[in-house]
Design an enzyme around this catalytic site. Structure first.
Site, PDB file in Angstrom:
ATOM      1  N   SER A 137      48.784 -17.058 -11.319  1.00  0.00           N
ATOM      2  CA  SER A 137      50.111 -16.591 -10.917  1.00  0.00           C
ATOM      3  C   SER A 137      51.128 -17.414 -11.694  1.00  0.00           C
ATOM      4  O   SER A 137      50.823 -18.529 -12.135  1.00  0.00           O
ATOM      5  CB  SER A 137      50.303 -16.821  -9.408  1.00  0.00           C
ATOM      6  N   TYR A 150      49.594 -22.426  -1.843  1.00  0.00           N
ATOM      7  CA  TYR A 150      49.314 -21.380  -2.828  1.00  0.00           C
ATOM      8  C   TYR A 150      49.527 -21.915  -4.246  1.00  0.00           C
ATOM      9  O   TYR A 150      48.666 -21.753  -5.116  1.00  0.00           O
ATOM     10  CB  TYR A 150      50.200 -20.158  -2.571  1.00  0.00           C
TER      11      TYR A 150
END
Length: 180
Positions: A137, A150
């Site tokens: 990401s 995350y």
């Protein structure tokens, strides 16, 4: 026909990638934890007669990974591409982030790709070729508020991927990081 194993194929990037590759001459082994979420994919496979095989696979369970990879090797003899796409996301301030959720996120986002990679590398090494794609990401490069766990899991998979790329390049294996 090239064989591709994709984790997290029930929705989103995994589903779109599965369909795209199958429509472009790949035999795709689409995997997901919950086969009840495969209905849409099964409908498309049947209507378009796509070369997709759906497997139940939990990336946090090494025996599940081993069974699926052995099944693919036994039926197709090789895996050319692995796309480690399965992932979890959660937003929560660190101060109150439940440890169990934090660990679960790391088990899926970091250890899952590590386990899948470890299981497939002997086969790729034997073939002298292969590609491993780790879906990260932009948050694997830039940290944001309420996403510490995350971001940390994605930073970790990026470091793993960069080191792995150096390790396996002499074996004819490529490692790619995608950062949507």
């Amino acid at each position: 026909m090239k064989n591709c194993l994709i984790t997290g194929s029930s929705t989103g990037i995994g589903l779109a990638t599965t369909l795209n590759l199958a429509r472009n001459d790949y035999h795709v082994h689409a995997t997901m934890r919950d086969l009840n979420r495969s209905n849409h994919l099964q409908e498309v496979v049947q209507s378009e007669k796509l070369p997709i095989t759906i497997h139940k696979l939990d990336v946090t369970d090494r025996s599940s990974i081993g069974r699926v990879i052995a099944k693919i090797i036994n039926s197709d003899d090789h895996i050319d591409v692995v796309i480690n796409n399965a992932g979890l996301s959660n937003a929560c301030p660190v101060e109150i982030y439940p440890e169990e959720e934090h660990r679960s996120l790391f088990e899926t986002n970091y250890w899952g790709p590590v386990y899948v990679t470890q299981a497939v590398l002997p086969h790729m090494r034997k073939c002298g070729t292969g590609t491993i794609v780790n879906v990260s990401s932009i948050l694997g490069r830039v940290a944001v508020v309420n996403q510490a766990a995350y971001c940390a899991s994605k930073f970790a998979i990026e470091a793993f991927s960069e080191s792995l790329a150096l390790e396996v390049a002499p074996l004819g294996i490529r490692v790619i990081i995608l950062e949507p």
